[in-house]
Design an enzyme around this catalytic site. Structure first.
Site, short mmCIF file in Angstrom:
data_model
loop_
_atom_site.label_atom_id
_atom_site.label_comp_id
_atom_site.label_asym_id
_atom_site.label_seq_id
_atom_site.Cartn_x
_atom_site.Cartn_y
_atom_site.Cartn_z
CB VAL A 183 75.27 -56.75 8.48
CG1 VAL A 183 76.51 -57.63 8.49
CG2 VAL A 183 74.09 -57.50 7.88
CB ALA A 233 98.87 -66.58 16.00
NE ARG A 281 72.39 -44.93 9.45
CZ ARG A 281 72.12 -46.21 9.24
NH1 ARG A 281 70.88 -46.63 9.18
NH2 ARG A 281 73.10 -47.10 9.10
CB VAL A 318 76.34 -66.48 -0.68
CG1 VAL A 318 75.37 -67.56 -1.17
CG2 VAL A 318 76.82 -65.64 -1.85
N GLY A 351 74.00 -65.73 4.51
CA GLY A 351 74.20 -65.16 5.85
C GLY A 351 75.29 -65.86 6.63
CB ILE A 402 75.42 -71.10 5.80
CG1 ILE A 402 74.00 -70.93 6.36
CG2 ILE A 402 75.77 -72.57 5.68
CD1 ILE A 402 72.91 -71.45 5.44
N GLY A 460 64.36 -57.57 10.26
CA GLY A 460 65.65 -57.18 9.67
C GLY A 460 66.16 -58.17 8.63
CG ASP A 470 69.07 -61.30 -1.72
OD1 ASP A 470 69.96 -60.50 -1.40
OD2 ASP A 470 68.91 -62.41 -1.16
CE LYS A 494 71.67 -63.58 -0.33
NZ LYS A 494 70.45 -63.72 0.48
N1 HSE Z 1 67.38 -60.11 2.30
C1 HSE Z 1 68.34 -61.17 2.39
C2 HSE Z 1 67.59 -62.47 2.69
C3 HSE Z 1 69.33 -60.86 3.46
O1 HSE Z 1 66.42 -62.39 3.09
O2 HSE Z 1 68.15 -63.55 2.52
C4 HSE Z 1 70.49 -61.78 3.52
O3 HSE Z 1 71.23 -61.78 2.34
#
Ligand code: HSE
Length: 411
Positions: A11, A31, A44, A127, A129, A131, A182, A196, A200
């Site tokens: 990200v 603006a 890294r 939450v 991604g 959207i 990813g 996860d 959310k």
């Molecule tokens: N691992 C999460 C998913 C990433 O697959 O929705 C996005 O929050």
């Protein structure tokens, strides 16, 4: 104003690319206030990347730089992400994060620090991604009492379920592909065990109902127990199995929240949501039902949401009370087993005749299900609607029958 990005992973890299490539058009949306990439923090070696000129391994170079007004946290985890975010807020910098664990676990403290220092704290990318679900709840639906929501909140599990259903891919191969693309968390157990989606759901419920809902208080089940037999029975009644996060405000003000697989009829729009796509259905008292749909994970989609929050912070650098919730209230959540619903049950009978007549006698409105090539002693059925606690007790008490799988039915 300069932005710093902490964490050059999937990200973070996406955010750096957008801030660099779209620099002019983004400023026009603020603006004319310019927003540039000032620093990128990562332990890294980034000396061979497009951000080498602004790369640092030292957080102090960010927190002590007066030109940096917004700090983007895309590191993941809570340590040192929490400490870095707190120190940034205390130094008068707005913070934007995509880190749902951080918001779900530490939201109350971060809101308090942002409020005290009159800076922004935003997390739209945490939450669904790309959207814009959080800003829809806080701003777009501001005229409503949000009564309930239900959604596919995890792209990885939806990707896996879609591959299993449509392409008969094995669970392990589908998960591997999600990791390669990813979508998956660093530890994919967080995806497949529902953690996860739980974080959310906790964030969405907190935003919807205005009070902090701790993730650990939400009953959560993942998709690891879903079998191809269950997928077949669901298909036989024109339905699909989806991992849903949902919450509801009851008439007495209490809140019901749950994360679990559900059998969703194909007549529901959400049943057609495939692959890494997420969808969230929100029910407001004035607007009725709305459905938000889009990519719930991935570099560009998630970076799109992060960048929108950065622009908000440039436009309105102060704390926005509308974009926050109150601290946890004791006793707001009801036990999930108190809700009335129907269950799908699959199991094995030592005596099919006795088990079937027991099912018919016990569950008012029970419907027996069929699938091709089922073993003779396999029985699957839908119960009628009743309190989940009672249904489960009755399933355990059935004579000559052992349940192997129980999945809630989404009405
Ligand atoms: N691992 C999460 C998913 C990433 O697959 O929705 C996005 O929050």
């Amino acid at each position: 104003m300069k932005a710093a990005v902490m964490g050059y992973g999937t990200v973070g890299r996406g955010v750096c690319e957008i801030l660099t490539e779209k620099n002019g058009s983004l400023s026009a949306k603020c603006a004319g206030r310019e927003i540039t990439l000032g620093r990128v923090l990562d332990i890294r070696d980034l000396s061979d990347t497009p951000v080498k000129a602004v790369w640092t391994t030292q957080f102090e170079e960010i927190v002590n730089d007066p030109e940096i007004g917004v700090v983007v946290e895309t590191m993941g985890g809570t340590h040192p992400a929490f400490e870095f975010c707190m120190r940034s807020l205390q130094a008068g910098k707005s913070v934007v994060t995509s880190n749902k664990q951080l918001v779900a676990e530490k939201g109350e403290a971060l809101f308090a620090a942002a409020r005290e220092n009159n800076v922004g704290f935003r997390f739209g990318a945490a939450v669904c991604g790309g959207i814009p679900v959080i800003r829809t709840m806080f701003y777009g639906l501001a005229a409503n009492e949000i009564l309930s929501f239900s959604g596919i909140l995890n792209g990885t599990t939806n990707f896996i379920l879609t591959k299993m259903i449509k392409e008969k891919t094995s669970f392990a191969a589908a998960l591997r592909e999600a990791q390669e693309k990813g979508y998956a968390e660093r530890d994919p157990a967080a995806d497949i065990e529902g953690t996860d989606a739980c974080r959310k759901t906790a964030i969405l419920a907190s935003a919807a109902f205005g009070t902090h809902i701790p993730a650990e208080e939400i009953h959560t089940e993942g998709i690891t127990a879903i079998t191809s037999e269950d997928v077949s029975y669901a298909a036989g009644v024109g339905s699909k199995i989806k991992l849903l996060g949902r919450a509801k405000r009851l008439e007495n003000g209490k809140i019901y929240a749950l994360v679990s697989p559900a059998i969703v009829p194909d007549t529901e729009l959400i049943s057609g949501v495939e692959g890494v796509y997420n969808a969230l259905c929100i029910h407001g008292d004035k607007v009725g039902d709305i459905l938000l749909y889009g990519q719930g994970a991935g570099r560009e989609a998630t970076a799109s949401a992060v960048t929108a929050d950065v622009l908000d912070c440039v436009r309105n650098p102060g704390f926005d009370e509308t974009y926050s919730w109150k601290n946890r209230e004791e006793g707001r959540l009801i036990p999930y087993e108190d809700m009335t619903l129907r269950l799908y049950v699959r199991g094995y009978a030592s005596d099919v005749k006795t088990a079937v007549s027991g099912i018919r006698e016990t569950f008012d409105g029970a419907v027996l299900l069929e699938r091709e090539n089922a073993p003779e002693n396999e029985i699957a059925f839908f119960t009628g609607a009743a309190k989940e606690r009672d249904l489960r007790e009755n399933i355990s008490a059935l004579r000559c029958f052992a349940a192997a799988s129980v999945i809630r039915v989404e009405e």
